[in-house]
Motif scaffolding. Structure first.
Motif, PDB file in Angstrom:
ATOM      1  N   MET A   1       1.091  -1.517  -0.018  1.00  0.00           N
ATOM      2  CA  MET A   1       0.219   0.070   0.281  1.00  0.00           C
ATOM      3  C   MET A   1       0.799   0.909  -0.153  1.00  0.00           C
ATOM      4  O   MET A   1       2.010   1.722   0.693  1.00  0.00           O
ATOM      5  CB  MET A   1      -1.051  -0.437   0.992  1.00  0.00           C
ATOM      6  N   ARG A   2       0.450   2.430  -0.752  1.00  0.00           N
ATOM      7  CA  ARG A   2       1.213   3.406  -1.387  1.00  0.00           C
ATOM      8  C   ARG A   2       0.915   4.401   0.119  1.00  0.00           C
ATOM      9  O   ARG A   2      -0.032   4.105   0.074  1.00  0.00           O
ATOM     10  CB  ARG A   2       0.996   3.843  -2.227  1.00  0.00           C
ATOM     11  N   PRO A   3       2.188   5.217   1.069  1.00  0.00           N
ATOM     12  CA  PRO A   3       1.973   5.870   1.647  1.00  0.00           C
ATOM     13  C   PRO A   3       0.967   7.422   0.945  1.00  0.00           C
ATOM     14  O   PRO A   3       1.538   7.469   0.006  1.00  0.00           O
ATOM     15  CB  PRO A   3       2.613   6.422   2.704  1.00  0.00           C
ATOM     16  N   GLN A   4      -0.090   7.853   1.536  1.00  0.00           N
ATOM     17  CA  GLN A   4      -0.950   8.850   1.386  1.00  0.00           C
ATOM     18  C   GLN A   4      -0.256  10.358   1.800  1.00  0.00           C
ATOM     19  O   GLN A   4       0.153  10.355   2.929  1.00  0.00           O
ATOM     20  CB  GLN A   4      -2.319   8.572   1.690  1.00  0.00           C
ATOM     21  N   PRO A   5      -0.389  10.834   1.054  1.00  0.00           N
ATOM     22  CA  PRO A   5       0.490  12.207   0.972  1.00  0.00           C
ATOM     23  C   PRO A   5       0.150  13.058   2.554  1.00  0.00           C
ATOM     24  O   PRO A   5      -1.342  12.681   2.241  1.00  0.00           O
ATOM     25  CB  PRO A   5       0.319  13.610  -0.505  1.00  0.00           C
ATOM     26  N   VAL A   6       0.507  13.919   2.728  1.00  0.00           N
ATOM     27  CA  VAL A   6       0.371  14.710   4.912  1.00  0.00           C
ATOM     28  C   VAL A   6       0.835  15.792   3.937  1.00  0.00           C
ATOM     29  O   VAL A   6       1.736  16.601   3.805  1.00  0.00           O
ATOM     30  CB  VAL A   6       0.895  13.837   5.376  1.00  0.00           C
ATOM     31  N   PRO A   7      -0.304  16.752   3.420  1.00  0.00           N
ATOM     32  CA  PRO A   7      -0.143  18.207   2.737  1.00  0.00           C
ATOM     33  C   PRO A   7       0.930  19.001   3.982  1.00  0.00           C
ATOM     34  O   PRO A   7       0.303  18.560   5.654  1.00  0.00           O
ATOM     35  CB  PRO A   7      -1.932  18.691   2.541  1.00  0.00           C
ATOM     36  N   CYS A   8       1.523  19.456   3.767  1.00  0.00           N
ATOM     37  CA  CYS A   8       2.313  20.796   4.539  1.00  0.00           C
ATOM     38  C   CYS A   8       2.588  21.480   3.757  1.00  0.00           C
ATOM     39  O   CYS A   8       2.855  21.881   2.569  1.00  0.00           O
ATOM     40  CB  CYS A   8       3.220  19.601   5.223  1.00  0.00           C
ATOM     41  N   ASN A   9       3.516  22.501   4.334  1.00  0.00           N
ATOM     42  CA  ASN A   9       3.875  24.074   3.858  1.00  0.00           C
ATOM     43  C   ASN A   9       5.381  23.846   3.095  1.00  0.00           C
ATOM     44  O   ASN A   9       6.487  24.825   2.729  1.00  0.00           O
ATOM     45  CB  ASN A   9       3.743  25.060   5.106  1.00  0.00           C
ATOM     46  N   VAL A  10       5.929  22.660   2.465  1.00  0.00           N
ATOM     47  CA  VAL A  10       7.519  22.415   1.772  1.00  0.00           C
ATOM     48  C   VAL A  10       6.819  23.298   0.737  1.00  0.00           C
ATOM     49  O   VAL A  10       5.421  22.657  -0.253  1.00  0.00           O
ATOM     50  CB  VAL A  10       7.949  21.636   2.151  1.00  0.00           C
ATOM     51  N   THR A  11       7.796  23.640  -0.280  1.00  0.00           N
ATOM     52  CA  THR A  11       8.009  23.698  -1.566  1.00  0.00           C
ATOM     53  C   THR A  11       8.787  22.624  -2.445  1.00  0.00           C
ATOM     54  O   THR A  11       9.257  22.469  -1.676  1.00  0.00           O
ATOM     55  CB  THR A  11       8.295  25.437  -2.135  1.00  0.00           C
TER      56      THR A  11
END
Length: 728
Positions: A1-11
């Motif tokens: 299973m692929r880990p789902q993205p955890v949105p954050c403030n990085v660019t």
């Protein structure tokens, strides 16, 4: 299973694949980002193939001189840019004689061919000797099939030898068994419809095995008859007036040259066949037919040639009446097999491929530090991934493709590959898990840099750009895989599977390690037959563009709020194929939706190309950029700033002049890796132009409108400015 993205403030910044063309465009883009003080605001740098050339150059140089941007500004060349121009023809570097360049390339190609010739010759001679052992004289060739004779030879010491049978006795038995299974299956389905299945079960497995056994036995049983017929060929040539084998030699040489040529352009052919699947115009359909015919012919030439050599050698060994000379030949063949086995076991998977040549050429061109004290910068070829300094530049992610053509689980959707990354700390994929590059102190397992001493930044750079190979992820042409492998046309790299580094040293693990080591010696067979998967002890890695050519995927996995991408791939039709593929992968794997209004870039670039060709004036302030939205699964919205390598008519005069003289610019073929000074400058200047024009506010750009987008162009521009702030 692929880990789902955890949105954050990085660019993040993504630099696409595209060979030296992409490296030049991305160099200009990096200079523009530095000029506008945006580079330090970027947290991640994700590179693929050609984008990795210049990305690794940046990471290596800034690791040695942390506070110094190596590429300077757009005004004039510094020592670093001068070195890059000197090595824009990196495969055959300038400043050296053509004789030296070509002879070095020739001997490396010959080395690989000779190594493969030893392996293949050993197999052929061994097969001929086995046939000779089963059929000591010519009259015996018509007395029984190989399968029966082989069983007889193995059981004879126990008094269980089988009498000679018809040539296809074993094949007939297997075919009869298959018939009985199928009849019984049909009766069972009729009598007990609820107790038997057509998709699983013992009967299905038995029928499948019987069918495979029939095909294999038929091939084996045909060999003695083929050898017997081979004796009559010289007489047939005499009847036709041919001088024995002379004309065969000429035709054979021509066919092998044809197979080599087609195999060399396998990646281009595979890309064309995939792109033109839904074509309807007659010209494209005709080209598809010709391309497929060329692939089939090229794929058959070497296997047929190997089979003919086997027949010729076997016919020479099986004499009507064995004499002293034939016995000497037999002894020599036995010695040749013994030596061949020894040499084949001594060869390593990466020992004689073209990977090292490609790697050394790339590292000489891009992994260096210009100190200003000499005309030749310091070569930092041996810098490890774990030695890349943190905090002085974006955290580097180098993208490669994990080939899994033989995986029943991972390849159910037909991708043929999966995402594989190299970073300063870890490497691996979701399928193989991740291993440390260097011991971090909190995981009691081996680190990859200790296991594979050849693994460093240069190796990762070459893997990410290994565009030509027998296995090329989604671009694989399966029919050509055997030919590409045998001709040693392979730039990929065999790496120990990260999941095996965590094995405990129990007895069964040691036994498994021995078996895996022996299995690893069959790397050539694995490449030829596409038997690659994520569970073997060694993995085959190639160009990151063989799975995703923009480098955006790994930034989405990290939940980047803002992603800047420079797309410099070859896209002469401006159809944005890599972007569309990325959108599909992101939606399926990560639950991420991307909305990007890119159509205006394509439309205006096509209009400009027509006007430039006709000598007509072009509009100013053309569009090279689109600002889109990233929608993560939890509702978080991000920004995608997409720069496309394109000419719209507002470029510098010398760029437009080059476009007039070279209509394919800026999408000249990736097969051209031999850039001149002028060619390199055109792409670098274009890369600077498209990024500088956006951040200076001089260029128009498309943007997402509506409730999920921006209310006007000013809001979109300000959102990008705020997410990637000025950072001197």
């Amino acid at each position: 299973m692929r880990p789902q993205p955890v949105p954050c403030n990085v660019t993040g910044l993504a630099l696409s694949g595209g060979g030296i063309r992409s490296a030049a465009v991305c160099l200009g883009a990096l200079q523009a980002l530095f000029h506008h003080h945006r580079l330090k605001s970027l947290d991640y740098l994700s590179t693929v193939s050609g984008g990795g050339y210049i990305g690794c150059c940046l990471s290596a140089a800034m690791s040695k001189s942390p506070k110094e941007f190596p590429f300077g500004d757009d005004v004039f060349d510094n020592d670093t840019i001068a070195h890059l121009r000197n090595y824009s023809n990196y495969l055959l570097p300038r400043g050296r004689s053509s004789v030296r360049n070509l002879s070095e390339a020739a001997v490396l190609i010959l080395r690989g061919l000779l190594a493969n010739l030893i392996i293949v010759s050993t197999v052929i001679i061994a097969a001929a000797l086995i046939t000779r052992g089963l059929y000591p004289s010519r009259p015996m060739l018509d007395q029984g099939g190989v399968a029966v004779r082989l069983i007889s030879a193995l059981t004879a010491p126990f008094g269980l030898g089988l009498p000679a049978q018809s040539p296809f006795f074993a094949t007939s038995l297997a075919l009869a068994l298959l018939g009985y299974i199928l009849i019984y299956w049909a009766m069972s389905r009729s009598a007990f419809p609820n107790e038997t299945s057509d998709t699983k079960g013992v009967l299905l497995a038995s029928a499948r095995l019987a069918l495979i056994a029939t095909a294999v036995l038929a091939f084996l049983d045909l060999q003695p008859l083929a050898v017997a017929e081979f004796y009559r060929l010289p007489d047939a040539f005499k009847i036709l007036g041919a001088d024995h084998w002379n004309w065969v030699d000429r035709i054979g040489t021509g066919l092998v040259a044809f197979a080599t040529a087609v195999s060399t352009f396998a990646s281009t052919i595979g890309h064309f066949l995939k792109k033109s699947e839904r074509a309807t115009n007659y010209t494209t359909l005709l080209l598809r037919i010709l391309a497929k015919a060329a692939v089939v012919l090229a794929a058959a030439i070497l296997p047929v040639a190997i089979w003919i050599v086997y027949l010729a050698l076997t016919s020479r060994l099986i004499e009507p009446a064995p004499d002293a000379q034939s016995q000497i030949l037999l002894a020599r063949m036995l010695i040749a097999v013994a030596c061949g086995v020894g040499l084949s076991m001594a060869f390593s998977a990466n020992g004689y491929s073209l990977h090292r040549f490609y790697r050394d050429r790339l590292s000489r061109a891009f992994l260096f530090k210009a100190d200003g004290t000499s005309s030749e910068p310091k070569w930092i070829d041996e810098i490890k991934l774990s030695e890349l300094q943190e905090g002085f530049g974006p955290y580097h992610i180098i993208n490669a493709a994990l080939n899994v053509q033989g995986s029943a689980e991972a390849n159910r959707r037909g991708r043929n590959a999966d995402f594989f990354i190299f970073t300063p700390h870890f490497l691996g994929s979701d399928l193989t898990f991740y291993a440390e590059n260097k011991k971090l102190g909190h995981v009691a397992v081996k680190d990859m840099e200790a296991v594979d001493t050849q693994l460093n930044l240069g190796t990762a750079l070459a893997i990410s750009g290994a565009a030509v190979s027998a296995n090329m992820g989604s671009n694989t042409v399966r029919l050509l895989s055997p030919t590409l492998s045998l001709l040693n046309i392979r730039l990929g790299y065999w790496l120990k599977n990260p999941r095996f580094l965590a094995q405990k040293l129990a007895w069964h693990a040691l036994l498994t390690g021995v078996v895996n080591r022996l299995w690893g010696k069959l790397y050539l067979l694995l490449e030829m037959l596409n038997l690659l998967d994520e569970k073997k002890s060694i993995l085959y890695l190639t160009d990151g563009g063989h799975i995703e050519n923009l480098g955006i995927y790994e930034l989405l996995k990290r939940g980047c709020e803002t992603i800047v991408v420079v797309d410099a791939e070859a896209d002469p039709e401006l159809a944005f194929p890599s972007l569309l593929k990325l959108e599909r992968y992101a939606r399926i794997d990560l639950g991420v939706r991307i909305v990007l209004p890119w159509a205006n870039i394509s439309r205006l670039a096509n209009v400009a190309a027509y006007n430039i060709a006709k000598g007509l004036p072009c509009a100013s302030g053309g569009q090279h950029c689109a600002v889109g939205r990233i929608f993560y699964a939890n509702g978080t919205k991000g920004i995608l700033v997409y720069f496309k390598s394109s000419v719209t008519g507002d470029e510098k005069d010398y760029i437009l002049d080059y476009k007039r003289r070279n209509p394919d610019f800026p999408h000249e073929t990736t097969g051209d890796q031999f850039f001149s000074e002028e060619q390199f400058e055109m792409y670098r200047a274009l890369g600077y132009h498209i990024v500088d024009g956006f951040f200076s506010g001089e260029h128009h750009f498309s943007y997402v409108q509506g409730d999920d987008g921006f209310k006007d162009r000013a809001e979109a521009f300000n959102a990008v400015q705020m997410s990637i702030p000025v950072c001197p």
